[in-house]
Design a protein around this motif. Sequence first.
Motif, PDB file in Angstrom:
ATOM      1  N   LYS A   1       0.813  -1.293  -0.044  1.00  0.00           N
ATOM      2  CA  LYS A   1       0.054   0.056  -0.003  1.00  0.00           C
ATOM      3  C   LYS A   1       0.913   1.181   0.060  1.00  0.00           C
ATOM      4  CE  LYS A   1      -0.566  -0.043   5.025  1.00  0.00           C
ATOM      5  NZ  LYS A   1      -1.251  -0.745   6.166  1.00  0.00           N
ATOM      6  N   GLU A   2       2.145   1.127   0.458  1.00  0.00           N
ATOM      7  CA  GLU A   2       2.945   2.396   0.299  1.00  0.00           C
ATOM      8  C   GLU A   2       3.817   2.472  -0.753  1.00  0.00           C
ATOM      9  OE1 GLU A   2       5.102   2.298   4.107  1.00  0.00           O
ATOM     10  OE2 GLU A   2       3.312   1.759   5.081  1.00  0.00           O
ATOM     11  N   MET A   3       3.870   1.558  -1.650  1.00  0.00           N
ATOM     12  CA  MET A   3       4.836   1.218  -2.974  1.00  0.00           C
ATOM     13  C   MET A   3       5.202   2.505  -3.964  1.00  0.00           C
ATOM     14  SD  MET A   3       7.065  -0.275  -4.305  1.00  0.00           S
ATOM     15  CE  MET A   3       7.882  -0.165  -5.625  1.00  0.00           C
ATOM     16  N   LYS A   4       3.724   3.092  -4.194  1.00  0.00           N
ATOM     17  CA  LYS A   4       3.912   4.221  -4.853  1.00  0.00           C
ATOM     18  C   LYS A   4       4.573   5.406  -4.320  1.00  0.00           C
ATOM     19  CE  LYS A   4       1.252   7.066  -8.250  1.00  0.00           C
ATOM     20  NZ  LYS A   4       1.565   6.466  -9.381  1.00  0.00           N
ATOM     21  N   ALA A   5       4.356   5.417  -3.087  1.00  0.00           N
ATOM     22  CA  ALA A   5       4.843   6.902  -2.416  1.00  0.00           C
ATOM     23  C   ALA A   5       6.304   6.269  -2.291  1.00  0.00           C
ATOM     24  CB  ALA A   5       4.269   6.850  -1.297  1.00  0.00           C
ATOM     25  N   ASP A   6       6.849   5.331  -2.051  1.00  0.00           N
ATOM     26  CA  ASP A   6       8.240   4.906  -1.940  1.00  0.00           C
ATOM     27  C   ASP A   6       8.899   5.040  -2.962  1.00  0.00           C
ATOM     28  OD1 ASP A   6       9.966   3.394   0.256  1.00  0.00           O
ATOM     29  OD2 ASP A   6      10.448   2.436  -1.670  1.00  0.00           O
ATOM     30  N   TRP A   7       8.426   4.645  -4.119  1.00  0.00           N
ATOM     31  CA  TRP A   7       8.912   4.694  -5.439  1.00  0.00           C
ATOM     32  C   TRP A   7       9.101   6.112  -5.613  1.00  0.00           C
ATOM     33  CZ3 TRP A   7      11.712   2.351  -8.807  1.00  0.00           C
ATOM     34  CH2 TRP A   7      11.922   3.319 -10.123  1.00  0.00           C
ATOM     35  N   HIS A   8       8.294   7.087  -5.620  1.00  0.00           N
ATOM     36  CA  HIS A   8       8.612   8.625  -5.599  1.00  0.00           C
ATOM     37  C   HIS A   8       9.779   9.098  -4.838  1.00  0.00           C
ATOM     38  CE1 HIS A   8       5.893   9.432  -8.944  1.00  0.00           C
ATOM     39  NE2 HIS A   8       5.283   8.354  -8.514  1.00  0.00           N
ATOM     40  N   ALA A   9       9.636   8.589  -3.783  1.00  0.00           N
ATOM     41  CA  ALA A   9      10.838   8.941  -2.678  1.00  0.00           C
ATOM     42  C   ALA A   9      12.113   8.425  -3.111  1.00  0.00           C
ATOM     43  CB  ALA A   9      10.603   8.361  -1.334  1.00  0.00           C
ATOM     44  N   CYS A  10      12.366   6.980  -3.569  1.00  0.00           N
ATOM     45  CA  CYS A  10      13.394   6.770  -4.427  1.00  0.00           C
ATOM     46  C   CYS A  10      14.146   7.531  -5.620  1.00  0.00           C
ATOM     47  CB  CYS A  10      13.353   5.224  -4.838  1.00  0.00           C
ATOM     48  SG  CYS A  10      13.277   3.956  -3.329  1.00  0.00           S
ATOM     49  N   LEU A  11      13.107   8.099  -6.357  1.00  0.00           N
ATOM     50  CA  LEU A  11      13.487   8.765  -7.444  1.00  0.00           C
ATOM     51  C   LEU A  11      14.139   9.951  -7.081  1.00  0.00           C
ATOM     52  CD1 LEU A  11      10.481   8.617  -9.949  1.00  0.00           C
ATOM     53  CD2 LEU A  11      12.707   7.602 -10.178  1.00  0.00           C
ATOM     54  N   ASP A  12      13.666  10.937  -5.966  1.00  0.00           N
ATOM     55  CA  ASP A  12      14.020  11.954  -5.216  1.00  0.00           C
ATOM     56  C   ASP A  12      15.211  11.796  -4.587  1.00  0.00           C
ATOM     57  OD1 ASP A  12      11.857  13.218  -6.265  1.00  0.00           O
ATOM     58  OD2 ASP A  12      10.839  13.163  -4.369  1.00  0.00           O
TER      59      ASP A  12
END
Length: 900
Positions: free
Chosen positions: A387-398
Amino acid sequence: MASANPFNSILKTLEKPDGGEFGKYYSLPALNDPRIDKLPYSIKILLESAIRNCDEFQVKSADVEKIIDWENTSPHQVEIPFKPARVLLQDFTGVPAVVDLACMRDAMNKLGGDSNKINPLVPVDLVIDHSVQVDVARSENAVQANMELEFHRNNERFAFLKWGSSAFDNMLVVPPGSGIVHQVNLEYLGRVVFNTNGVLYPDSVVGTDSHTTMIDGLGVAGWGVGGIEAEAAMLGQPMSMVLPGVVGFKLLGKLRDGVTATDLVLTVTQMLRKHGVVGKFVEFYGEGMSGLSLADRATIANMSPEYGATMGFFPVDHVTLQYLQLTGRSDETIARIESYLRANKMFVDYNEPQIEKVYSSYLELKLEEVEPCISGPKRPHDRVPLKEMKADWHACLDNRVGFKGFAIPKESQNKVAKFSFHGTPAELRHGDVVIAAITSCTNTSNPSVMLGAALVAKKACELGLEVKPWIKTSLAPGSGVVTKYLQKSGLQKFLNQLGFHIVGYGCTTCIGNSGDIDESVASAISENDMVAAAVLSGNRNFEGRVHPLTRANYLASPPLVVAYALAGTVDIDFETEPIGTGKDGKQIFFRDIWPSSEEVANVVQSSVLPDMFKATYEAITKGNPMWNELSVPSSSLYAWNPTSTYIHEPPYFKDMTMSPPGPHGVKDAYCLLNFGDSITTDHISPAGSIHKDSPAAKFLLEHGVDRRDFNSYGSRRGNDEIMARGTFANIRIVNKLLKGEVGPKTIHIPTGEKLSVYDVAMRYKTAGQGTIILAGAEYGSGSSRDWAAKGPMLLGVKAVIAKSFERIHRSNLVGMGIIPLCFKSGEDADTLGLTGYERYTIDLPNSVSEIRPGQDVTVTTDGGKSFTCTVRFDTEVELAYFNHGGILQYVIRNLIGSKQ
């Protein structure tokens, strides 16, 4: 010298219930020592081995007492000998092991010893499973096509292993195309209880692959060791080990509906990594155990290396016996196993009152709290709830470049790379999936997740979902049993429809054998600097391992691999965003294709049958036509071919004499490489593809090997010339001497030139200048890869100074004569102001008798700096190896000495 076993008085007869006897056994209860009842089950296996092998020479009664008194002795790092019941190899590690044995025979011959003494004294099981590349995917003919390519590339290696199976006693070789070593071990090779010459004893195994721990799920004590340690164990040498602490891990309740064993293992991995279990056993217990299938247990045990433990052990109970019955073990065998383990109080019966075991520390997990998750993008223990994957992915890009970061500028994060895929317009974005692989021993041995994936495929196909054609999808079962139950269930056709055709039986994407991705996709990634993703049901996702072009790699359950392949991206919130559009134009969500636990259980119950295991393993050692046609010589000494690029005689025993060289310090050594934390064995000695511009590629081209026949580093581990050139050849390696540049190069300090690591090392070696390596924490984590120690030794590395070492790798360094040193707590190269441009002197006594395990030594630099390190020779036996210049030299001299 050895003497009679002082414990022969407790050698009892185990009688059958209906008369007759199963055999003799050393009875632990007959010792009448109340301390034994409180021992963890895993420690009882070490105790039984010490008692059975006690000869007051290699194993002493004092060692037995240390183990019995485990509660008091284990906190003090006491050393014990251990003799495993057998050794397990796969072909990537098996080839160099057989090369070393063949070399040792030659050395024995030259030194006047009996070369036939170089023979395994314990059973050796070698499964050829690491050679299959996913060259052909998404095809009905993938299995045959990939196997033909496998034999074309590996003909010489396979013939060498076939020679070894006849030249050496006690060696079983399971031919290619049979399955993954750890699944074959679980379903077929695992004995649970041995019966040798009428004596019964627990099965135990050390293997040259870190995921040997999978067998712990069957109640067999097993863990990974370096190839050199395994070779010594084969030759009857006791393994020296520190008596480990044991973490008691209590499981309560049961998993929620729709939660998989993979979700559980990723949760357990994160918990244990946080707790700190390096060098320890983990033993699972509690009422949650009775509802945990054997396959689920094996999944948890498999990932012991990822959470850092030596073992993740599940004692034998009724679930184990049911699995033995399912997998076709005979009733007689199962009766013997149960009777022996009950007699020796090593069986868990949940219907009886449990004696409270003593553990070094305790953890607890309520199974209902486990939620769906994946791990990544670069490490197995970086768990991300779904459930947190999308937010985690965008954090990884940043985030800045690191284990959880790619440092993609905001303005570039929505970039779209347009390309043509065989004439069809296509697009790639950051996070788009280009590899989706159902692979790896971790999950392919588990019918629940495999059939769960097939049910996801069925629902998706019925709703009209498809997988984009440029995503490289593959299914690599761990044994032929998987194919049988997928066909029986009628679900394989749905996996095929989505492109998850069976590509072969072996270790594929997880080890880096993912094969090429389509050239158009590769170009789109490279030319646009896209962060492409791989999703795999594996256990390792270190950067550069799965595929050079997938910078983001996520570990997931097989059903989630299918779900992400359908979505085509990891940049998705499965709870709120649709996976795709169905045939009626309706949006399809994750919940629409996810099966319930009851659905999965029903198809497992009806499709996984004992006859499938019997039929598969009755045929397994018969091989296949390509294997059976291999012609091999019958000589006991190997005829080396000096022009071979696969099998080459290494220089380990060149100029060896009967006199040990003695210990050595290091004087005025240059720093070859300066590393940060978490340098893995994949960084040190990659197993995957050979880069076209690498020193190994240059060597192969010079020896007439066409680029398409380079194969992988793993497949060429029988050739030291290539493996030395492949050392530190990982394209993602970060060396501080390069000041931010990524890649397999370093600085030649005297001239300031930037060259390949191999070329710089050879310059130092030619000039007679030693080298050292500086490193951070967890140096050598990952696979138990002996070439990660052999390679640096051949490059002239004399010592590694690190904050901490992974257990197996430290032992491998010692085995190859390299000194492992640890900075003092709170110190590292940065805090000490070391740049790597200094020259280093390590002051060690000239006599091994003056060196103690774990003693402090002084390291000085030519700039006047001085600091203290701990020498990580952890046992007296390791000091003996160092004195002899390595473990193999020690074994040869001892074997020749025993003759005289």
